[in-house]
Design a protein around this motif. Structure first.
Motif, mmCIF file in Angstrom:
data_model
loop_
_atom_site.group_PDB
_atom_site.id
_atom_site.type_symbol
_atom_site.label_atom_id
_atom_site.label_comp_id
_atom_site.label_asym_id
_atom_site.label_seq_id
_atom_site.Cartn_x
_atom_site.Cartn_y
_atom_site.Cartn_z
ATOM 1 N N THR A 162 39.098 38.680 27.550
ATOM 2 C CA THR A 162 38.739 37.816 28.692
ATOM 3 C C THR A 162 37.273 37.118 28.917
ATOM 4 O O THR A 162 36.471 37.846 29.431
ATOM 5 N N ALA A 163 37.194 36.137 28.226
ATOM 6 C CA ALA A 163 35.925 35.249 28.020
ATOM 7 C C ALA A 163 35.827 34.263 29.285
ATOM 8 O O ALA A 163 35.907 32.906 28.994
ATOM 9 N N ILE A 164 35.691 34.733 30.435
ATOM 10 C CA ILE A 164 35.760 33.955 31.657
ATOM 11 C C ILE A 164 34.493 33.031 31.754
ATOM 12 O O ILE A 164 34.673 31.829 31.878
ATOM 13 N N ALA A 188 34.312 39.616 27.262
ATOM 14 C CA ALA A 188 34.328 38.699 25.858
ATOM 15 C C ALA A 188 33.533 37.657 25.935
ATOM 16 O O ALA A 188 33.297 37.020 27.165
ATOM 17 N N GLY A 189 33.024 36.812 25.022
ATOM 18 C CA GLY A 189 32.291 35.775 25.062
ATOM 19 C C GLY A 189 30.869 35.899 25.098
ATOM 20 O O GLY A 189 30.293 37.096 25.460
ATOM 21 N N GLU A 190 30.119 34.804 25.139
ATOM 22 C CA GLU A 190 28.686 34.876 25.158
ATOM 23 C C GLU A 190 28.152 34.431 26.517
ATOM 24 O O GLU A 190 26.971 34.891 26.859
ATOM 25 N N ALA A 191 28.853 33.597 27.501
ATOM 26 C CA ALA A 191 28.221 33.110 28.482
ATOM 27 C C ALA A 191 28.638 34.273 29.885
ATOM 28 O O ALA A 191 29.687 34.692 29.866
ATOM 29 N N ASP A 192 27.612 34.320 30.837
ATOM 30 C CA ASP A 192 28.003 35.154 31.994
ATOM 31 C C ASP A 192 28.734 34.256 32.948
ATOM 32 O O ASP A 192 28.285 32.996 33.026
ATOM 33 N N PRO A 193 29.815 34.801 33.355
ATOM 34 C CA PRO A 193 30.484 33.913 34.386
ATOM 35 C C PRO A 193 29.839 33.219 35.575
ATOM 36 O O PRO A 193 29.951 32.109 35.940
ATOM 37 N N LEU A 194 28.843 33.990 36.151
ATOM 38 C CA LEU A 194 28.105 33.471 37.308
ATOM 39 C C LEU A 194 26.973 32.456 36.973
ATOM 40 O O LEU A 194 26.904 31.489 37.558
ATOM 41 N N GLU A 198 38.248 40.783 34.702
ATOM 42 C CA GLU A 198 36.900 40.737 34.660
ATOM 43 C C GLU A 198 36.382 40.247 33.268
ATOM 44 O O GLU A 198 37.080 40.457 32.220
ATOM 45 N N ASN A 199 35.195 39.584 33.096
ATOM 46 C CA ASN A 199 34.844 39.047 31.931
ATOM 47 C C ASN A 199 34.357 40.123 30.878
ATOM 48 O O ASN A 199 33.461 41.060 31.412
ATOM 49 N N SER A 232 45.013 36.271 28.399
ATOM 50 C CA SER A 232 45.011 37.531 27.595
ATOM 51 C C SER A 232 45.961 38.514 27.975
ATOM 52 O O SER A 232 46.849 38.317 28.758
ATOM 53 N N SER A 233 46.023 39.731 27.057
ATOM 54 C CA SER A 233 47.142 40.483 27.095
ATOM 55 C C SER A 233 47.449 41.220 28.564
ATOM 56 O O SER A 233 48.520 41.494 28.698
ATOM 57 N N SER A 234 46.558 41.329 29.469
ATOM 58 C CA SER A 234 46.586 41.963 30.630
ATOM 59 C C SER A 234 47.403 41.057 31.506
ATOM 60 O O SER A 234 47.937 41.554 32.345
ATOM 61 N N MET A 235 47.619 39.936 31.085
ATOM 62 C CA MET A 235 48.478 39.034 32.085
ATOM 63 C C MET A 235 50.005 39.106 31.859
ATOM 64 O O MET A 235 50.710 38.766 32.666
#
Length: 257
Positions: free
Chosen positions: A177-179, A229-235, A226-227, A94-97
């Protein structure tokens, strides 16, 4: 190198003895009226190389003696069963990197630091890290969406080179950031690791690959945020990955009789 019949090397002494005998043999002489004529004639290539035929014959006899002793040199491939870890590296692009960090000697972006860490981990740094040459290593990159850059492979050099081709997200539509999604996809790739290994065996001539087995599976996440984006929760994705790994471990464990 060894010899099947080393005692036959004694035959080498035969041409050596012949050479000594010929050198000490009394040579024929001829009377000439004056030494001026042969000196005036000078030496020719024929006279200079007149020793060569005899030397070649003696060398041939020596080589024949060595051949009769049957020199032998062997080599072979030792087949050993190999066990390794299946490691899926998950790299945030991601751009934050692109944020700058310092390592004490120069300024790097977070993404460059992560790439360097990945390369040192996979190939070794000549110090504390010895590399992962005996493991399966794969690479995934993600921003808003995860993608597989390199499938699980024992060709760690190639995987490390592919990591150099990854760039941070430039378009707003792909940034994020779709972790959770990245962990979920990495878990799926590890779940199919055995099948992927079978396909690699079928497409290679390396017989040693047949003895390789996966003893454990690991996901390594390289991210700075931190997450968002995306659909799944990282935990949740991490728990599902753990449950999948535990289920595989139980299936592989021997059943009690």
């Amino acid at each position: 190198m060894r010899f099947a019949h080393p005692w036959l090397l004694l035959l080498v002494l035969v041409p050596i003895a012949l050479a000594l005998w010929r050198s000490r043999r009394k040579r024929a002489t001829a009377r000439i009226s004056s030494a001026q004529f042969p000196l005036a004639a000078g030496a020719t290539w024929r006279t200079r190389l007149q020793f060569l035929p005899g030397a070649v014959r003696l060398l041939a006899l020596a080589l024949l003696a060595v051949a009769l002793a049957r020199p032998q040199a062997g080599f072979g491939v030792v087949r050993t069963s190999a066990e390794g870890v299946a490691i899926m590296m998950v790299l945030d692009r991601s751009s934050s990197m692109n944020g700058a960090i310092g390592d004490g000697s120069r300024t790097l972006t977070r993404f460059e630091a992560a790439q360097n860490a990945f390369r040192s981990f996979v190939l070794g740094d000549g110090k504390a890290l010895g590399g992962r040459e005996h493991d399966l290593v794969g690479l995934m990159a993600f921003a808003r969406y995860p993608e597989t850059i390199a499938p699980l492979s024992r060709a760690t050099d190639a995987v490390a080179e592919l990591a150099r081709t990854v760039e941070t997200a430039e378009l707003r539509a792909e940034d994020g950031t779709a972790i959770g999604d990245a962990i979920a996809l990495a878990s799926a790739r590890l779940h199919n690791a055995e099948q992927d290994l079978i396909e690699q065996r079928e497409g290679t001539e390396d017989e040693l690959a047949d003895d390789f087995s996966i003893k454990s599976k690991v996901i390594i996440l390289l991210t700075d945020g931190e997450n968002n984006a995306g659909e799944a929760d990282p935990l949740v994705a991490a728990k599902l990955a753990r449950a999948s790994a535990e289920g595989e471990r139980l299936r592989k464990a021997p059943h009690d009789e």
